[in-house]
Design an enzyme around this catalytic site. Structure first.
Site, short mmCIF file in Angstrom:
data_model
loop_
_atom_site.label_atom_id
_atom_site.label_comp_id
_atom_site.label_asym_id
_atom_site.label_seq_id
_atom_site.Cartn_x
_atom_site.Cartn_y
_atom_site.Cartn_z
N PHE A 159 0.85 -1.19 0.00
CA PHE A 159 0.00 0.00 0.00
C PHE A 159 0.88 1.23 0.00
O PHE A 159 1.73 1.39 0.87
CB PHE A 159 -0.92 0.03 1.22
CG PHE A 159 -1.80 1.26 1.24
CD1 PHE A 159 -2.89 1.36 0.39
CD2 PHE A 159 -1.51 2.33 2.07
CE1 PHE A 159 -3.68 2.50 0.37
CE2 PHE A 159 -2.29 3.48 2.05
CZ PHE A 159 -3.39 3.56 1.21
N ASP A 193 9.38 2.98 1.65
CA ASP A 193 8.17 3.66 2.14
C ASP A 193 8.08 3.38 3.64
O ASP A 193 7.61 2.32 4.06
CB ASP A 193 6.95 3.14 1.39
CG ASP A 193 5.63 3.76 1.89
OD1 ASP A 193 5.64 4.35 2.99
OD2 ASP A 193 4.62 3.63 1.19
N LYS A 211 2.68 9.94 8.53
CA LYS A 211 2.02 9.43 9.74
C LYS A 211 2.70 9.92 11.03
O LYS A 211 2.50 11.07 11.41
CB LYS A 211 1.94 7.90 9.70
CG LYS A 211 1.01 7.42 8.57
CD LYS A 211 0.41 6.05 8.81
CE LYS A 211 -0.78 5.84 7.91
NZ LYS A 211 -0.52 5.12 6.68
C1 PLP Z 1 -0.72 5.41 5.23
C2 PLP Z 1 0.27 4.99 4.24
C3 PLP Z 1 0.44 5.68 3.03
C4 PLP Z 1 -0.44 6.84 2.62
O1 PLP Z 1 -0.33 7.92 3.49
P1 PLP Z 1 -1.47 9.08 3.46
O2 PLP Z 1 -0.96 10.09 4.44
O3 PLP Z 1 -2.74 8.42 3.88
O4 PLP Z 1 -1.54 9.59 2.08
C5 PLP Z 1 1.43 5.25 2.16
N1 PLP Z 1 2.22 4.21 2.47
C6 PLP Z 1 2.08 3.53 3.62
C7 PLP Z 1 3.01 2.40 3.91
C8 PLP Z 1 1.09 3.88 4.53
O5 PLP Z 1 0.94 3.16 5.66
#
Ligand code: PLP
Length: 386
Positions: free
Chosen positions: A126, A211, A240
């Site tokens: 994701f 990521d 986050k």
């Molecule tokens: C939450 C998340 C995203 C997206 O972040 P947003 O602030 O919701 O756009 C991308 N990659 C990972 C691994 C995530 O947990």
């Protein structure tokens, strides 16, 4: 209701929070082990964030992305240094940071790798909800909801280095992955996988993009999850936990990769002084040996407690690292357990139909963990006896 209905939500309206606790408009309290999806790294309304907002908010809220401002220069320097990177693009959301990483990789490929532009990503990954980050994500039938799918991504099974090697062509510019797949249900890679992937990408002159949006900022017990295998990627994205509840994200890159020129990248809320002031305060709090030791100690406590519950209720294994843990269930009853916990004043997440995910504040206490385990015990018992 004027808000677009995007996900099913309980009727309760949340009105206040403190630390690991949240209260609804009727005064019911909830022990929060979701914390805004691993966002509220310091719990609800932490004093350091309140103070940073108040101090910066009384001096300068927004200068304009067209001018320098001090909090963003400071935060860029601090977060890049903490991640072992050189330059930062500061923005508001994780998807925006990943979108920036995809653009920077394509730009680098056009300048230095003969126009190579394809990015290899992992199945079930994701990376966000913009069109390109949905295409990068490996969630089944995800990007296909909004045809046509943005091209340029190749998905391979996670944990399989040979599959990545086979997918590499002269069009490949980068490999992008989460050190632990959070939304997939807290799926870890085999030991040594990240390290081997770093060597593979280096020997093929490919960029490695980590990521760390969910795994970074102390969530796994180290400041960044890549540190568990001493891996230094070419780009890293964080979001986050770095804002501890305010919208702040960063794309971090090594000097040699930082090839954006004027006009390539930007945004109205780029390098926002108010958010960057919070970012520095949060980073100073989390990036302390004692703080990270606390995360490791609470992780050990929670893992042991979950393993004991797993034995009592014959559930499956405990997954994850640090304070990003998950519990497998023998049936697809995670949503029911989440509902039963909610009734009992405990907030949990069903990461998969058969997996519960735990993302408490990083400063959660052992008493709060014990309390969570007691309520979870009751919720598991109630669901299995139905
Ligand atoms: C939450 C998340 C995203 C997206 O972040 P947003 O602030 O919701 O756009 C991308 N990659 C990972 C691994 C995530 O947990």
């Amino acid at each position: 209701m004027s808000l677009m209905q995007l996900t099913k939500k309980p009727d309760a309206v949340m009105v206040s929070g403190k630390g690991s606790w949240l209260w609804d408009e009727k005064g019911k309290s909830y022990l929060d082990f979701v914390q805004g999806w691993a966002v509220n790294s310091l719990g609800h309304c932490p004093a350091v964030v309140q103070q940073a907002l108040a101090e910066q908010g009384s001096v300068l809220i927004n200068a304009s992305p067209g001018y320098h401002n001090m909090p963003s220069q400071r935060f860029a320097r601090e977060i890049a240094a903490a991640a072992g990177m050189d330059q930062a693009f500061l923005c508001s959301t994780g998807a925006e940071a990943n979108e920036g990483a995809i653009k920077l990789a394509r730009k680098w490929g056009s300048l230095h790798k003969n126009g190579a532009h394809e990015i290899i990503t992992l199945q079930n990954s994701f990376h966000g909800r913009t069109l390109a980050t949905m295409a990068a994500s490996g969630k089944p039938n995800f990007a296909e909801r909004f045809l046509p799918v943005t091209p340029g991504f190749v998905h391979v099974p996670p944990g399989d280095l040979a599959a990545i090697e086979r997918a590499i062509t002269e069009r490949t510019v980068a490999v992008m992955l989460e050190p632990i797949q959070g939304e997939a249900g807290v799926v870890t890679h085999p030991k040594g996988y990240l390290r081997a992937l770093r060597e593979l990408t280096e020997s093929n002159r490919l960029l490695l993009i980590a990521d760390e949006i969910q795994t970074g900022m102390g969530r796994t017990g180290r400041l960044f999850a890549c540190e568990h295998e001493s891996v230094r990627p070419d780009m890293m994205t964080v979001a986050k936990g770095i804002g501890a509840g305010v919208p702040l994200a960063a794309l971090l890159a090594r000097e040699a990769v930082s090839c954006f020129v004027s006009g390539d990248q930007g945004g109205t809320y780029t390098a926002h002084p108010l958010m960057c002031a919070v970012g520095s305060a949060v980073l100073h709090t989390i990036n302390q040996p004692a703080f990270l030791e606390h995360v490791q100690a609470m992780s050990a406590r929670m893992r042991a407690g979950l393993e004991a519950l797993a034995a009592d209720h014959s559930t499956g294994a405990v997954h994850g690292a640090g304070l990003l843990l998950a519990l497998s269930l023998p049936q697809p009853s995670a949503a029911e357990v989440v509902d039963a916990a909610f009734e009992r004043g405990l907030l949990l997440n069903a990461a998969r139909p058969d997996r519960l995910r735990f993302m408490p504040a990083l400063n959660v206490t052992s008493n709060e963990i014990e309390r969570m385990l007691t309520v979870l015990d009751s919720a598991l018992g109630c669901v299995s006896s139905k």
